[in-house]
Design an enzyme around this catalytic site. Structure first.
Site, mmCIF file in Angstrom:
data_model
loop_
_atom_site.group_PDB
_atom_site.id
_atom_site.type_symbol
_atom_site.label_atom_id
_atom_site.label_comp_id
_atom_site.label_asym_id
_atom_site.label_seq_id
_atom_site.Cartn_x
_atom_site.Cartn_y
_atom_site.Cartn_z
ATOM 1 N N ASP A 480 33.734 27.706 33.900
ATOM 2 C CA ASP A 480 35.010 28.229 33.392
ATOM 3 C C ASP A 480 35.782 27.142 32.626
ATOM 4 O OD1 ASP A 480 37.052 30.058 33.058
ATOM 5 O OD2 ASP A 480 37.261 30.531 35.185
ATOM 6 N N ASP A 550 38.696 38.712 30.779
ATOM 7 C CA ASP A 550 39.283 38.995 32.094
ATOM 8 C C ASP A 550 39.832 40.411 32.152
ATOM 9 O OD1 ASP A 550 38.703 36.667 33.365
ATOM 10 O OD2 ASP A 550 40.641 35.709 32.986
HETATM 11 C C1 DGJ Z 1 39.232 32.850 34.735
HETATM 12 C C2 DGJ Z 1 37.972 33.679 34.743
HETATM 13 O O1 DGJ Z 1 37.867 34.412 33.569
HETATM 14 C C3 DGJ Z 1 37.990 34.582 35.958
HETATM 15 O O2 DGJ Z 1 36.873 35.417 35.952
HETATM 16 C C4 DGJ Z 1 38.031 33.736 37.207
HETATM 17 O O3 DGJ Z 1 36.848 32.998 37.322
HETATM 18 C C5 DGJ Z 1 39.250 32.823 37.162
HETATM 19 N N1 DGJ Z 1 39.305 32.074 35.940
HETATM 20 C C6 DGJ Z 1 39.243 31.886 38.334
HETATM 21 O O4 DGJ Z 1 40.243 30.967 38.251
#
Ligand code: DGJ
Length: 727
Positions: A480, A550
């Site tokens: 991430d 997301d």
């Molecule tokens: C952003 C990601 O897109 C989410 O899926 C998740 O992993 C969060 N970060 C966790 O902090």
């Protein structure tokens, strides 16, 4: 032959199944771009190199015997600064005298099979002998001695080529590279629309189409990543072109940092296209004997509109970009706990999700953010990659073993490039956070970005991550990246090299990705950046899939997935079903199946009915996996053309399987309609699985499929699956 050099005419022809690209060497050593478009056989294109020169305001270089050669009007393969070409340049090198006049002339060339590596940079590669050929043209500046090598790799089977440049300092003096685009393309026309993919967190890759105009236009990132705001992709298409017809040129940069894609239309109605590292806040000192490699750009041409262009990108990326063990291996159907639990979990809660997953037919459990340090919210611990055993109620090994005993694979989340101000790592090494002296650092999600330009930082991350990955049986890693870079600066770089920071940062990230993926080749890596904030071919070189967004609401996702499909194949698109409210589970599944499928929820928080429904959804994923991941995509109704409904189709190469999804976002009163399918064999007969009815390909493509069986209401969807049958 994909690359032919015609000695007499001094012309290079770069041929693919669907395009021709022609370069000519002018008598003074300038390189002319004569043509790029649908295949043509001609070699005599001399007149295409000629442009009228308009009075004294287009400066002439007297070293050409051409009637009127001006770098300002000639169609050029390198647009150099300070040498009479007034269009935006692709190359600007400041020399020992302090001026930036740059002038590259042809010296030599070679043509060879395959494709060279670009040291430190992600790039396309040759999948099998004979699938690509490379032309390397060496040019040099007669005054400074600096060289620029232009690399063209032609993927003949696909209508695609890659371009990049290598700048070599063969002189005795240091020079400053101020602009180094990956390519310059002077098209001999400008009657195009420009397509780009803009967005933000939770709304990535929205399609935007505008007519190009005289002067400068373009898209860029200055965020230290390719970004949610603009994808490093643009397309030019005929004003009248669409999904199925018209000349479409697609350009995609294999790079995950600041980029710029520029289109400049001059007074001759010629469109110059440039793409590469964003020259804003960029510079690179090249000492004698050193080389600089630009990132690689991918150029695709199709005269079958945007649909043809996208299908070429998809095939190319599935074969010649995505790598490693998971390239063509079936990816496990996963459940991720993030949207279900956030960081509020313990080992038992995770085990309960995994137990449900195993009973449901899901194949992998992924533990997301919150398993390390003292992280129960986003205020701390990034950098302290030490397992929180209190929270997991045991060691990570214990949890992995329990979950594996259920028959599942195990995945884990990391955000390696970040450091929390509240972390042991930051307290020990405040200099490891990106910062500039004398200024308070900006925070994003209460975290700083770690300085990936530093070898000691990368070694720390490699060691601490390898410790966890090497001592536990982990199958998957989600990488991430949840903020952008501000106050760009490294404590280790001298002042004169701070301008190299952004590029050095991404090279550092690539180096760590490379080391980890080599050390753990079995790991399935999924890229992520607050969803799809670093959704680019650079990341795809290291991770065969990227979390798309997301935003898991199916209605919003339709736009995001359609936009992403302009150049990225379904196989790379991480897309999950969550407990989001606006649609039922069937529609969520139908959308999420268009990608690397999974679930993202806590079964304890959804109804018994929903849990039962999920059990019935999974078989289709397995059944249609190959068709959707590696089939040909046809966008039948796009969200940018119709706000109420959209539809898409996958067919296999043999045109024997056809998977159509229709999604009504908002029902309209006049809801009966017919949907014309695409890409079928008109002479084949196709059986609709649901009813057993048989239709010809000709009927389905011309009269269409009647959608009177579509469910009623808003936010509903339906899959129509056909197989070809013998008469
Ligand atoms: C952003 C990601 O897109 C989410 O899926 C998740 O992993 C969060 N970060 C966790 O902090």
């Amino acid at each position: 032959m994909p690359i032919i050099y015609h000695e007499k005419e001094k012309i290079f022809q770069l041929n693919t199944a669907g395009s021709t690209y022609v370069i000519q060497i002018y008598d003074n050593g300038f390189l002319a771009n004569l043509y790029y478009g649908a295949p043509i056989p001609d070699v005599n294109l001399t007149d295409f190199a000629r442009r009228k020169v308009h009075a004294s305001f287009c400066a002439i270089l007297p070293d050409s015997t051409e009637e009127s050669f001006s770098p300002d009007t000639a169609p050029l393969e390198i647009g150099c600064s300070g040498r009479a070409d007034m269009r935006p340049s692709s190359l600007q090198i400041r020399n020992k005298d302090g001026n930036a006049a740059t002038d590259m002339r042809y010296v030599s060339h070679r043509i060879f099979a395959g494709k060279p590596d670009l040291p430190g940079l992600p790039h396309l590669y040759s999948e099998e002998a004979g699938d690509c050929e490379t032309l390397e043209i060496t040019t040099a500046d007669p005054y400074t001695g600096v060289k620029c090598l232009l690399l063209y790799t032609v993927f003949e089977k696909h209508a695609a080529l890659t371009r990049s440049a290598v700048i070599e300092n063969d002189s005795e003096n240091a020079v400053e590279i101020e602009r180094a685009h990956s390519f310059c393309l002077d098209l001999n026309r400008s009657d195009f629309d420009l397509i780009s993919l803009y967005g933000r967190h939770m709304q990535e890759r929205e399609f935007e189409r505008v007519p190009i105009r005289h002067g400068y236009q373009g898209v860029a990132s200055r965020r230290g990543s390719s970004s949610h705001s603009q994808n490093p992709f643009i397309a030019l298409i005929d004003h009248t072109g669409g999904e199925d017809f018209g000349d479409a040129y697609g350009f995609n940069l294999v790079y995950s940092s600041n980029f710029r894609a520029e289109v400049d239309v001059d007074f001759n109605n010629s469109a110059r296209v440039l793409m590469g590292i964003n020259p804003d806040d960029f510079g690179w000192t090249l000492q004698p004997g050193e080389s600089f490699y630009t990132p690689e750009a991918v150029l695709v041409f199709s005269n079958e509109g945007l649909g043809g262009m996208s299908r070429t990108f998809h095939r190319l990326y599935n074969h010649n970009l995505v790598r490693g063990e998971w390239k063509h291996k079936k990816r496990p159907l996963l459940v991720n706990n993030w949207e279900g639990t956030g960081m509020d979990f313990d080992g038992d809660k995770l085990y309960a999700i995994a137990k449900w997953a195993a009973e449901t037919g899901i194949e992998m459990f992924v533990m997301d953010d919150g398993w390390f340090g003292k992280r129960d919210d986003d205020t701390s611990s990034l950098g302290d990659w030490v397992v929180n055993e209190k929270k997991l109620k045991g060691t990570l090994g214990d949890l992995v073993r329990r979950i594996k005993a259920l028959g599942l694979k195990f995945g884990i989340w990391y955000e390696p490039e970040m450091i929390s101000p509240d972390s042991d790592l930051y307290r020990a090494h405040p200099d490891w956070a990106i910062h500039v002296p004398g200024r308070v650092g900006s925070e994003g999600r209460q975290q700083y970005v770690i300085d990936m330009t530093r070898a000691d930082v990368r070694d720390y991350l490699f060691d601490i991550m390898s410790g966890v990955l090497g001592s536990n049986d982990i199958d998957y890693l989600k990488w991430d990246f949840n903020r952008n870079i501000t106050e760009p600066g490294s404590a280790l770089l001298p002042p004169e090299k701070q301008k190299e920071f952004y590029h050095r940062y991404v090279l550092g990230t690539y180096e760590l990705m490379d080391r980890l993926t080599k050390a753990f080749p079995h790991l399935l890596v999924e890229g992520c950046s607050g969803g799809g904030g670093r959704y680019d071919p650079g990341i795809l070189y290291f991770s065969p899939q990227i979390w798309c967004s997301d935003n898991t609401d199916a209605i919003s996702r339709a736009n995001i997935q359609f936009g992403s499909s302009l150049c990225y194949p379904a196989s790379v698109q991480g897309s999950h079903v969550s407990a989001s409210k606006r649609t039922g589970y069937e529609t969520k599944r139908n959308l999420a199946m268009w990608g690397s499928f999974g679930y993202e929820l806590d079964p304890a928080n959804i109804s018994e009915e929903a849990r039962e429904e999920i059990k019935t959804q999974i078989a289709d994923y397995h059944r249609h996996y190959d068709l959707i991941h590696y089939g040909d995509l046809y966008r039948l109704i796009c969200p940018w053309d119709d706000p109420y409904r959209c539809a898409w189709e996958f067919t296999d190469e043999a045109k024997t399987k056809v998977h159509v999804t229709v999604f009504i976002k908002l029902a309209q009163e006049r809801r009966n309609f017919f949907l014309r399918l695409k890409g079928l064999d008109p002479d084949k007969k196709y059986r609709l699985e649901e009813t057993g009815e048989i239709y010809s390909g000709a009927l389905l493509m011309n009269a269409g499929l009647s959608l009177w069986r579509m469910p009623e209401g808003d936010a509903v969807s339906k899959v129509y699956y056909f197989e070809a049958v013998e008469d």
